[in-house]
Design a protein around this motif. Sequence first.
Motif, PDB file in Angstrom:
ATOM      1  N   ARG A   1       0.844  -1.195   0.000  1.00  0.00           N
ATOM      2  CA  ARG A   1       0.000   0.000   0.000  1.00  0.00           C
ATOM      3  C   ARG A   1       0.884   1.251   0.000  1.00  0.00           C
ATOM      4  O   ARG A   1       2.028   1.208   0.448  1.00  0.00           O
ATOM      5  CB  ARG A   1      -0.903   0.006   1.227  1.00  0.00           C
ATOM      6  CG  ARG A   1      -1.834  -1.191   1.328  1.00  0.00           C
ATOM      7  CD  ARG A   1      -2.428  -1.324   2.720  1.00  0.00           C
ATOM      8  NE  ARG A   1      -1.405  -1.605   3.727  1.00  0.00           N
ATOM      9  CZ  ARG A   1      -1.300  -1.001   4.900  1.00  0.00           C
ATOM     10  NH1 ARG A   1      -2.151  -0.036   5.217  1.00  0.00           N
ATOM     11  NH2 ARG A   1      -0.366  -1.340   5.746  1.00  0.00           N
ATOM     12  N   ALA A   2       0.322   2.342  -0.491  1.00  0.00           N
ATOM     13  CA  ALA A   2       1.103   3.581  -0.527  1.00  0.00           C
ATOM     14  C   ALA A   2       0.183   4.793  -0.478  1.00  0.00           C
ATOM     15  O   ALA A   2      -0.952   4.753  -0.965  1.00  0.00           O
ATOM     16  CB  ALA A   2       1.971   3.642  -1.778  1.00  0.00           C
ATOM     17  N   VAL A   3       0.706   5.849   0.142  1.00  0.00           N
ATOM     18  CA  VAL A   3       0.077   7.163   0.130  1.00  0.00           C
ATOM     19  C   VAL A   3       1.106   8.129  -0.431  1.00  0.00           C
ATOM     20  O   VAL A   3       2.252   8.163   0.047  1.00  0.00           O
ATOM     21  CB  VAL A   3      -0.331   7.624   1.544  1.00  0.00           C
ATOM     22  CG1 VAL A   3      -0.950   9.014   1.493  1.00  0.00           C
ATOM     23  CG2 VAL A   3      -1.275   6.630   2.188  1.00  0.00           C
ATOM     24  N   THR A   4       0.740   8.884  -1.441  1.00  0.00           N
ATOM     25  CA  THR A   4       1.661   9.881  -1.970  1.00  0.00           C
ATOM     26  C   THR A   4       1.117  11.270  -1.664  1.00  0.00           C
ATOM     27  O   THR A   4      -0.084  11.526  -1.780  1.00  0.00           O
ATOM     28  CB  THR A   4       1.884   9.697  -3.487  1.00  0.00           C
ATOM     29  OG1 THR A   4       2.886  10.611  -3.942  1.00  0.00           O
ATOM     30  CG2 THR A   4       0.615   9.924  -4.270  1.00  0.00           C
ATOM     31  N   VAL A   5       2.015  12.149  -1.223  1.00  0.00           N
ATOM     32  CA  VAL A   5       1.651  13.519  -0.848  1.00  0.00           C
ATOM     33  C   VAL A   5       2.237  14.465  -1.888  1.00  0.00           C
ATOM     34  O   VAL A   5       3.450  14.461  -2.130  1.00  0.00           O
ATOM     35  CB  VAL A   5       2.184  13.870   0.555  1.00  0.00           C
ATOM     36  CG1 VAL A   5       1.897  15.327   0.888  1.00  0.00           C
ATOM     37  CG2 VAL A   5       1.584  12.937   1.600  1.00  0.00           C
TER      38      VAL A   5
ATOM     39  N   ALA B   1       2.529  19.351   7.161  1.00  0.00           N
ATOM     40  CA  ALA B   1       1.231  19.638   7.778  1.00  0.00           C
ATOM     41  C   ALA B   1       0.246  18.488   7.604  1.00  0.00           C
ATOM     42  O   ALA B   1      -0.495  18.149   8.544  1.00  0.00           O
ATOM     43  CB  ALA B   1       0.655  20.919   7.186  1.00  0.00           C
ATOM     44  N   VAL B   2       0.204  17.857   6.425  1.00  0.00           N
ATOM     45  CA  VAL B   2      -0.818  16.832   6.163  1.00  0.00           C
ATOM     46  C   VAL B   2      -0.435  15.464   6.718  1.00  0.00           C
ATOM     47  O   VAL B   2      -1.253  14.541   6.723  1.00  0.00           O
ATOM     48  CB  VAL B   2      -1.099  16.711   4.655  1.00  0.00           C
ATOM     49  CG1 VAL B   2      -1.620  18.023   4.100  1.00  0.00           C
ATOM     50  CG2 VAL B   2       0.136  16.239   3.898  1.00  0.00           C
ATOM     51  N   LEU B   3       0.790  15.310   7.203  1.00  0.00           N
ATOM     52  CA  LEU B   3       1.251  13.988   7.621  1.00  0.00           C
ATOM     53  C   LEU B   3       0.522  13.469   8.854  1.00  0.00           C
ATOM     54  O   LEU B   3       0.398  12.257   9.041  1.00  0.00           O
ATOM     55  CB  LEU B   3       2.757  14.001   7.877  1.00  0.00           C
ATOM     56  CG  LEU B   3       3.641  14.407   6.684  1.00  0.00           C
ATOM     57  CD1 LEU B   3       5.113  14.279   7.058  1.00  0.00           C
ATOM     58  CD2 LEU B   3       3.325  13.562   5.458  1.00  0.00           C
ATOM     59  N   THR B   4       0.032  14.367   9.681  1.00  0.00           N
ATOM     60  CA  THR B   4      -0.655  13.932  10.901  1.00  0.00           C
ATOM     61  C   THR B   4      -1.963  13.205  10.593  1.00  0.00           C
ATOM     62  O   THR B   4      -2.497  12.504  11.453  1.00  0.00           O
ATOM     63  CB  THR B   4      -0.955  15.140  11.802  1.00  0.00           C
ATOM     64  OG1 THR B   4      -1.734  16.100  11.064  1.00  0.00           O
ATOM     65  CG2 THR B   4       0.335  15.801  12.260  1.00  0.00           C
ATOM     66  N   GLU B   5      -2.471  13.361   9.374  1.00  0.00           N
ATOM     67  CA  GLU B   5      -3.731  12.737   8.990  1.00  0.00           C
ATOM     68  C   GLU B   5      -3.530  11.331   8.418  1.00  0.00           C
ATOM     69  O   GLU B   5      -4.511  10.636   8.143  1.00  0.00           O
ATOM     70  CB  GLU B   5      -4.447  13.607   7.947  1.00  0.00           C
ATOM     71  CG  GLU B   5      -4.658  15.048   8.381  1.00  0.00           C
ATOM     72  CD  GLU B   5      -5.112  15.934   7.231  1.00  0.00           C
ATOM     73  OE1 GLU B   5      -5.462  15.377   6.167  1.00  0.00           O
ATOM     74  OE2 GLU B   5      -5.119  17.168   7.401  1.00  0.00           O
ATOM     75  N   LEU B   6      -2.276  10.916   8.230  1.00  0.00           N
ATOM     76  CA  LEU B   6      -1.996   9.657   7.545  1.00  0.00           C
ATOM     77  C   LEU B   6      -1.793   8.510   8.523  1.00  0.00           C
ATOM     78  O   LEU B   6      -1.345   8.714   9.657  1.00  0.00           O
ATOM     79  CB  LEU B   6      -0.737   9.805   6.679  1.00  0.00           C
ATOM     80  CG  LEU B   6      -0.717  10.954   5.673  1.00  0.00           C
ATOM     81  CD1 LEU B   6       0.559  10.898   4.844  1.00  0.00           C
ATOM     82  CD2 LEU B   6      -1.943  10.910   4.770  1.00  0.00           C
ATOM     83  N   PRO B   7      -2.106   7.278   8.105  1.00  0.00           N
ATOM     84  CA  PRO B   7      -1.819   6.109   8.954  1.00  0.00           C
ATOM     85  C   PRO B   7      -0.321   5.907   9.083  1.00  0.00           C
ATOM     86  O   PRO B   7       0.450   6.316   8.199  1.00  0.00           O
ATOM     87  CB  PRO B   7      -2.481   4.955   8.200  1.00  0.00           C
ATOM     88  CG  PRO B   7      -2.555   5.409   6.778  1.00  0.00           C
ATOM     89  CD  PRO B   7      -2.755   6.895   6.834  1.00  0.00           C
ATOM     90  N   PRO B   8       0.167   5.290  10.161  1.00  0.00           N
ATOM     91  CA  PRO B   8       1.608   5.116  10.373  1.00  0.00           C
ATOM     92  C   PRO B   8       2.240   4.326   9.221  1.00  0.00           C
ATOM     93  O   PRO B   8       1.699   3.319   8.771  1.00  0.00           O
ATOM     94  CB  PRO B   8       1.691   4.330  11.688  1.00  0.00           C
ATOM     95  CG  PRO B   8       0.388   4.584  12.364  1.00  0.00           C
ATOM     96  CD  PRO B   8      -0.627   4.732  11.283  1.00  0.00           C
ATOM     97  N   PRO B   9       3.419   4.766   8.752  1.00  0.00           N
ATOM     98  CA  PRO B   9       4.065   4.100   7.623  1.00  0.00           C
ATOM     99  C   PRO B   9       5.034   3.010   8.073  1.00  0.00           C
ATOM    100  O   PRO B   9       5.488   2.987   9.209  1.00  0.00           O
ATOM    101  CB  PRO B   9       4.838   5.238   6.966  1.00  0.00           C
ATOM    102  CG  PRO B   9       5.285   6.065   8.149  1.00  0.00           C
ATOM    103  CD  PRO B   9       4.150   5.985   9.154  1.00  0.00           C
TER     104      PRO B   9
END
Length: 420
Positions: free
Chosen positions: A285-289, A320-328
Amino acid sequence: MTPAASAPTAAVTVVGLGADGWAGLPDASRTALREAEVLIGGPRQLDLLPPECTGQRVAWPSPLRPAVPGLLAAHAGRRIAVLASGDPMFYGIGRALAEETGALRVLPHPSSVSYAAARLGWPLEDVEVVTLVGRPAARLAAALHHGRRLLVLSADATTPGEVAALLRDRGFGPSRMRVLEQLGGEEEHTTGEVTADDWPGAEQPGDPLNIVAVECRRAPHALRLGAVPGLPDEAYEHDGQLTKRHIRAATLGVLAPAPGELLWDIGGGSGSIAVEWMRTHPACRAVTVERDPARAERITRNADRLGVPGLRVVTGAAPAVLTELPPPDAVFVGGGLTAPGLLDACWEALPGGGRLVANTVTLESEALLADAHRRHGGELVRLAVAHAVPVGGFTGWRQAMPVTQWAVRKTLDTSSGADR
């Protein structure tokens, strides 16, 4: 000798049902359905049961997955039998039920995949199965490799047409297709073989219960995409913000994706690192900012085209937006290194054992990486790539900008229990 203790009675029994209905069930499955006080399943499945199954019949609502806990709670204390298609533990309702209750008894039926492999004479261990039930057709693209055999689980009668269209669009129009309908039932039917290029546009298979068999053939003009990181740069739509092929392959090698892990890709650009992380295994899985909306949209298009439509794209500025993401499990920073607090925020988000990799070509960001290396250790390397290009009537080397890379694994301080 002390007799063995009997196993506790399962609160929920899951019964696999084929297209042959009641007639195809073994005695154990029939008994479970007769004795059930509550029968849960799709309307089509419930209609296959005879009157001797006297339990209360409850049709699954839509959407199905969120309704599972409530239905189980509503009928707690009663004997529940859940009807499933084929093998409940193979892309079936069995997974959702197992996550909700530990007392689960499963009585499987041969899956449509087993039937299809038998009808086609394909060794099942050599076949890749892709489900498009409740999933976008674009995910099929990641499985397209010349010479591979695929079995595609269809959502309904329109899926074969979607598969043919995707094969043509991705350069696999010569691939051979067959559609197998109502496998195991009295109305079982297999269509004749036809290429995706020749698939009839208006005609659809006669039954929504179908599986699509594909023998992949790449068109001569189509770009070849391998199974390992380092896809050709031409595979991506980009505006120049692209981690180039050789650097990308080296970066993914250090990130070391493993099944089920989650990557944060900070400063996504074209999304190439996140895309190829996810292509290494279906469970990755991945999240890109990406702060630029146009680039964020481009990342989504690249992910869709390359077979990983599940890539999550977050439009916004890091940290700023990293606090909204699940732990990597791993973090890649490909842009925005000079943003105040970014590296520290990424480091703090990592659990013990997590990996962080950051690339840069500027002196300012290189200084930040050197300081981070001093504080946290890891490996600091410089990657240089040169390409042979014409120089007059001769050939010479053109050097690309060197990339400084910091790679580190966060270890656990066993003496204090803290990450370091």
